[in-house]
Design a protein around this motif. Structure first.
Motif, PDB file in Angstrom:
ATOM      1  N   GLY A 237       0.796  -1.223   0.000  1.00 56.10           N
ATOM      2  CA  GLY A 237       0.000   0.000   0.000  1.00 56.10           C
ATOM      3  C   GLY A 237       0.829   1.273   0.000  1.00 56.10           C
ATOM      4  N   ASN A 238       2.164   1.150   0.063  1.00 59.97           N
ATOM      5  CA  ASN A 238       3.045   2.326   0.091  1.00 59.97           C
ATOM      6  C   ASN A 238       3.764   2.502  -1.234  1.00 59.97           C
ATOM      7  N   THR A 239       4.196   3.747  -1.467  1.00 59.94           N
ATOM      8  CA  THR A 239       4.883   4.111  -2.698  1.00 59.94           C
ATOM      9  C   THR A 239       6.234   4.731  -2.379  1.00 59.94           C
ATOM     10  N   ALA A 240       7.243   4.399  -3.191  1.00 56.68           N
ATOM     11  CA  ALA A 240       8.561   5.026  -3.100  1.00 56.68           C
ATOM     12  C   ALA A 240       8.778   5.811  -4.389  1.00 56.68           C
ATOM     13  N   LYS A 241       9.306   7.028  -4.263  1.00 58.68           N
ATOM     14  CA  LYS A 241       9.566   7.867  -5.433  1.00 58.68           C
ATOM     15  C   LYS A 241      11.034   8.267  -5.439  1.00 58.68           C
ATOM     16  N   TYR A 242      11.627   8.239  -6.635  1.00 56.58           N
ATOM     17  CA  TYR A 242      13.025   8.610  -6.817  1.00 56.58           C
ATOM     18  C   TYR A 242      13.150   9.509  -8.035  1.00 56.58           C
ATOM     19  N   ASP A 243      14.023  10.482  -7.961  1.00 56.15           N
ATOM     20  CA  ASP A 243      14.356  11.360  -9.083  1.00 56.15           C
ATOM     21  C   ASP A 243      15.878  11.459  -9.141  1.00 56.15           C
ATOM     22  N   PHE A 244      16.451  11.072 -10.293  1.00 56.15           N
ATOM     23  CA  PHE A 244      17.905  11.080 -10.424  1.00 56.15           C
ATOM     24  C   PHE A 244      18.340  11.798 -11.696  1.00 56.15           C
ATOM     25  N   PRO A 245      19.444  12.556 -11.626  1.00 58.73           N
ATOM     26  CA  PRO A 245      20.019  13.141 -12.839  1.00 58.73           C
ATOM     27  C   PRO A 245      20.674  12.046 -13.667  1.00 58.73           C
ATOM     28  N   LEU A 246      20.914  12.350 -14.932  1.00 60.79           N
ATOM     29  CA  LEU A 246      21.508  11.383 -15.853  1.00 60.79           C
ATOM     30  C   LEU A 246      22.790  11.929 -16.455  1.00 60.79           C
ATOM     31  N   LYS A 247      23.648  11.011 -16.900  1.00 63.12           N
ATOM     32  CA  LYS A 247      24.879  11.357 -17.605  1.00 63.12           C
ATOM     33  C   LYS A 247      24.823  10.666 -18.962  1.00 63.12           C
ATOM     34  N   VAL A 248      25.245  11.371 -20.011  1.00 59.86           N
ATOM     35  CA  VAL A 248      25.293  10.791 -21.347  1.00 59.86           C
ATOM     36  C   VAL A 248      26.484   9.838 -21.404  1.00 59.86           C
ATOM     37  N   ILE A 249      26.247   8.586 -21.776  1.00 59.00           N
ATOM     38  CA  ILE A 249      27.307   7.575 -21.781  1.00 59.00           C
ATOM     39  C   ILE A 249      28.410   7.932 -22.779  1.00 59.00           C
ATOM     40  N   LYS A 250      28.028   8.366 -23.973  1.00 55.59           N
ATOM     41  CA  LYS A 250      28.999   8.643 -25.033  1.00 55.59           C
ATOM     42  C   LYS A 250      29.976   9.756 -24.672  1.00 55.59           C
TER      43      LYS A 250
ATOM     44  N   ALA B 280      23.467  15.127 -18.528  1.00 56.50           N
ATOM     45  CA  ALA B 280      22.323  15.261 -19.436  1.00 56.50           C
ATOM     46  C   ALA B 280      21.342  16.295 -18.876  1.00 56.50           C
ATOM     47  N   LYS B 281      20.527  16.840 -19.758  1.00 58.41           N
ATOM     48  CA  LYS B 281      19.490  17.776 -19.323  1.00 58.41           C
ATOM     49  C   LYS B 281      18.287  17.021 -18.771  1.00 58.41           C
ATOM     50  N   LYS B 282      18.227  15.727 -19.034  1.00 53.72           N
ATOM     51  CA  LYS B 282      17.102  14.911 -18.597  1.00 53.72           C
ATOM     52  C   LYS B 282      17.361  14.265 -17.245  1.00 53.72           C
ATOM     53  N   TRP B 283      16.284  13.956 -16.569  1.00 49.86           N
ATOM     54  CA  TRP B 283      16.304  13.202 -15.312  1.00 49.86           C
ATOM     55  C   TRP B 283      15.426  11.979 -15.494  1.00 49.86           C
ATOM     56  N   ILE B 284      15.651  10.969 -14.664  1.00 48.98           N
ATOM     57  CA  ILE B 284      14.767   9.813 -14.625  1.00 48.98           C
ATOM     58  C   ILE B 284      13.898   9.942 -13.367  1.00 48.98           C
TER      59      ILE B 284
ATOM     60  N   TYR C 147       5.338  -5.542  -6.990  1.00 44.88           N
ATOM     61  CA  TYR C 147       5.699  -4.131  -7.121  1.00 44.88           C
ATOM     62  C   TYR C 147       5.270  -3.614  -8.489  1.00 44.88           C
ATOM     63  N   GLU C 148       4.584  -2.479  -8.477  1.00 41.26           N
ATOM     64  CA  GLU C 148       4.165  -1.832  -9.728  1.00 41.26           C
ATOM     65  C   GLU C 148       5.153  -0.692  -9.994  1.00 41.26           C
ATOM     66  N   LEU C 149       5.706  -0.670 -11.191  1.00 43.67           N
ATOM     67  CA  LEU C 149       6.734   0.302 -11.548  1.00 43.67           C
ATOM     68  C   LEU C 149       6.243   1.257 -12.628  1.00 43.67           C
ATOM     69  N   ASN C 150       6.436   2.543 -12.389  1.00 42.40           N
ATOM     70  CA  ASN C 150       6.199   3.587 -13.383  1.00 42.40           C
ATOM     71  C   ASN C 150       7.454   4.447 -13.424  1.00 42.40           C
ATOM     72  N   TYR C 151       7.895   4.801 -14.639  1.00 45.41           N
ATOM     73  CA  TYR C 151       9.076   5.648 -14.765  1.00 45.41           C
ATOM     74  C   TYR C 151       9.034   6.394 -16.087  1.00 45.41           C
ATOM     75  N   TYR C 152       9.732   7.535 -16.129  1.00 46.35           N
ATOM     76  CA  TYR C 152       9.826   8.304 -17.360  1.00 46.35           C
ATOM     77  C   TYR C 152      11.050   9.202 -17.337  1.00 46.35           C
ATOM     78  N   LEU C 153      11.530   9.524 -18.520  1.00 47.45           N
ATOM     79  CA  LEU C 153      12.626  10.491 -18.674  1.00 47.45           C
ATOM     80  C   LEU C 153      12.017  11.853 -18.912  1.00 47.45           C
ATOM     81  N   ASN C 154      12.596  12.867 -18.269  1.00 50.70           N
ATOM     82  CA  ASN C 154      12.099  14.220 -18.466  1.00 50.70           C
ATOM     83  C   ASN C 154      13.262  15.180 -18.365  1.00 50.70           C
TER      84      ASN C 154
END
Length: 80
Positions: free
Chosen positions: A39-52, A57-61, A73-80
């Motif tokens: 019944g509980n939710t965990a939320k994470y926001d992380f910056p990204l690095k371009v591998i190449k 990166a300007k985007k976060w996950i 566990y139900e998972l939802n995620y997106y890049l922004n």
């Protein structure tokens, strides 16, 4: 939405997705995860690095993991 048997399995799915898109997650060296009760939710926001280029990166996950009453566990995620 994706469903997983373990919390770590859900986070690994996100790692694989981000790598496939050409990024690396810049998360802390140690990701402390409290036990996620049903019944509980965990939320994470992380910056990204371009591998190449190894540039920041300007985007976060953005990740949200919900533990259902069944223990799955139900998972939802997106890049922004």
């Amino acid at each position: 939405m994706n469903y997983f048997k373990t919390h770590n399995g859900a986070l690994q799915e996100v790692e694989n997705y981000v790598k496939l898109k050409g990024y690396k997650i810049l998360h802390p060296t140690s990701l402390w995860v409290d036990h996620l009760y049903p019944g509980n939710t965990a939320k994470y926001d992380f910056p990204l690095k371009v591998i190449k280029t190894e540039n920041l990166a300007k985007k976060w996950i953005h990740i949200q993991i919900y533990r259902m009453d069944s223990g799955t566990y139900e998972l939802n995620y997106y890049l922004n």
